[in-house]
Scaffold this active site. Sequence first.
Site, mmCIF file in Angstrom:
data_model
loop_
_atom_site.group_PDB
_atom_site.id
_atom_site.type_symbol
_atom_site.label_atom_id
_atom_site.label_comp_id
_atom_site.label_asym_id
_atom_site.label_seq_id
_atom_site.Cartn_x
_atom_site.Cartn_y
_atom_site.Cartn_z
ATOM 1 N N ASP A 129 0.850 -1.192 0.000
ATOM 2 C CA ASP A 129 0.000 0.000 0.000
ATOM 3 C C ASP A 129 0.889 1.247 0.000
ATOM 4 O O ASP A 129 2.026 1.198 0.446
ATOM 5 C CB ASP A 129 -0.863 0.052 1.269
ATOM 6 C CG ASP A 129 -1.991 -0.979 1.267
ATOM 7 O OD1 ASP A 129 -2.265 -1.580 0.215
ATOM 8 O OD2 ASP A 129 -2.600 -1.174 2.346
ATOM 9 N N ARG A 180 -1.309 -0.822 -8.471
ATOM 10 C CA ARG A 180 -2.696 -0.483 -8.114
ATOM 11 C C ARG A 180 -2.788 1.043 -8.168
ATOM 12 O O ARG A 180 -2.028 1.726 -7.475
ATOM 13 C CB ARG A 180 -3.045 -0.973 -6.707
ATOM 14 C CG ARG A 180 -4.444 -0.507 -6.266
ATOM 15 C CD ARG A 180 -4.642 -0.566 -4.758
ATOM 16 N NE ARG A 180 -4.617 -1.917 -4.237
ATOM 17 C CZ ARG A 180 -4.213 -2.221 -3.001
ATOM 18 N NH1 ARG A 180 -3.798 -1.273 -2.178
ATOM 19 N NH2 ARG A 180 -4.206 -3.471 -2.583
#
Length: 308
Positions: A129, A180
């Site tokens: 992340d 992502r």
Amino acid sequence: MRAFFIYLSKLQWMRGLILKLAFARKASRRFVAGETAQAAIEAVRQLNRQNILATLDHLGEDVHTEADARSACDDYVRLLDLIHQSGVLSHVSLKLTQFGLDVSGDLCCELVASVTEKAAQVGTFVRIDMEDSSHIERTLAVYRDMRRKYSNIGIVVQAYLYRTEGDIKRLVNDGIATVRLVKGAYKEPSSVAFPRKADVDANMVKLMQFMLGDEARAHGAHLAMATHDVKMIEATNKFVAEHNISKDAFEFQMLYGIRRDLQQQLAAEGYKMRVYVPYGNEWYPYFMRRLAERPANIWFILSNFFRP
Ligand SMILES: Cc1cc2nc3c(=O)[nH]c(=O)nc-3n(C[C@H](O)[C@H](O)[C@H](O)COP(=O)(O)OP(=O)(O)OC[C@H]3O[C@@H](n4cnc5c(N)ncnc54)[C@H](O)[C@@H]3O)c2cc1C
């Protein structure tokens, strides 16, 4: 309002207070699958039944001791065993500050390597992340280091940052753009991030088109388009249809508990759909960022307070 909730998400005394409130804990269940890995695996099982994939996140961030970072790493190794034993279809997502990035870069690399190695053994994938802009340079450095040894790992980039276009181009050129793409969830100054939502949206579309373009795909780029924004999803579907890009050449991702209808609809239409499933008792900062994104969620919380 957004800035206020992101500010609250950083306050330790507030965290202590909110974690004790039964109604807040109950409300957090809208976005968090439970406090245990077993509860989260069960949530993934239910998603898998609807042809939806998952990525599990054991909540935690801003760890300041080596012992806590090692303990987070052990939790992820156990989680990967559980994914393997249960047979659910799930990746894992992690935050580098949970793996000691602010303690020592070497420690962080060692621990992320252990998790990635374990994920490779059980045939799954690790997503790093992206946190606030003060961690980006070091996060990208750890990712580059991991990619020298492993291919089952990817990164997140944030469309609200001016620098992201350059970052993506460098990752594509180096053949490591397993990305992502998100809008970005932190409070950033206008010196580093687009202040206007319209500019963030336009940049997200531009980056999506670059990632799905011929040049990037020829360099092995893979896009996970992570958004609940119907305009972003429609722009992606239009681009894919116009350029004859196969539906399995990329994936959509959404957060647990948000736009379930859209998650199911995209999966039913044959798109690859993956849901980010957070769990654990460190839900406070994650929960506050979800409230920051949508002030209407506050009413949802208050309604839990009045419900028996
Ligand atoms: C799978 C996934 C992983 C992510 N990982 C990261 C990361 O690593 N780093 C990072 O900075 N950010 C991450 N994010 C968060 C992201 O940056 C955005 O803050 C978040 O996705 C909201 O932006 P949006 O694209 O949905 O668009 P928005 O324009 O914010 O929202 C579009 C619509 O989606 C719905 N919606 C959005 N948020 C909520 C909410 N909280 N509650 C209810 N409805 C909502 C509403 O209908 C809203 O109108 C991630 C998001 C996803 C989906």
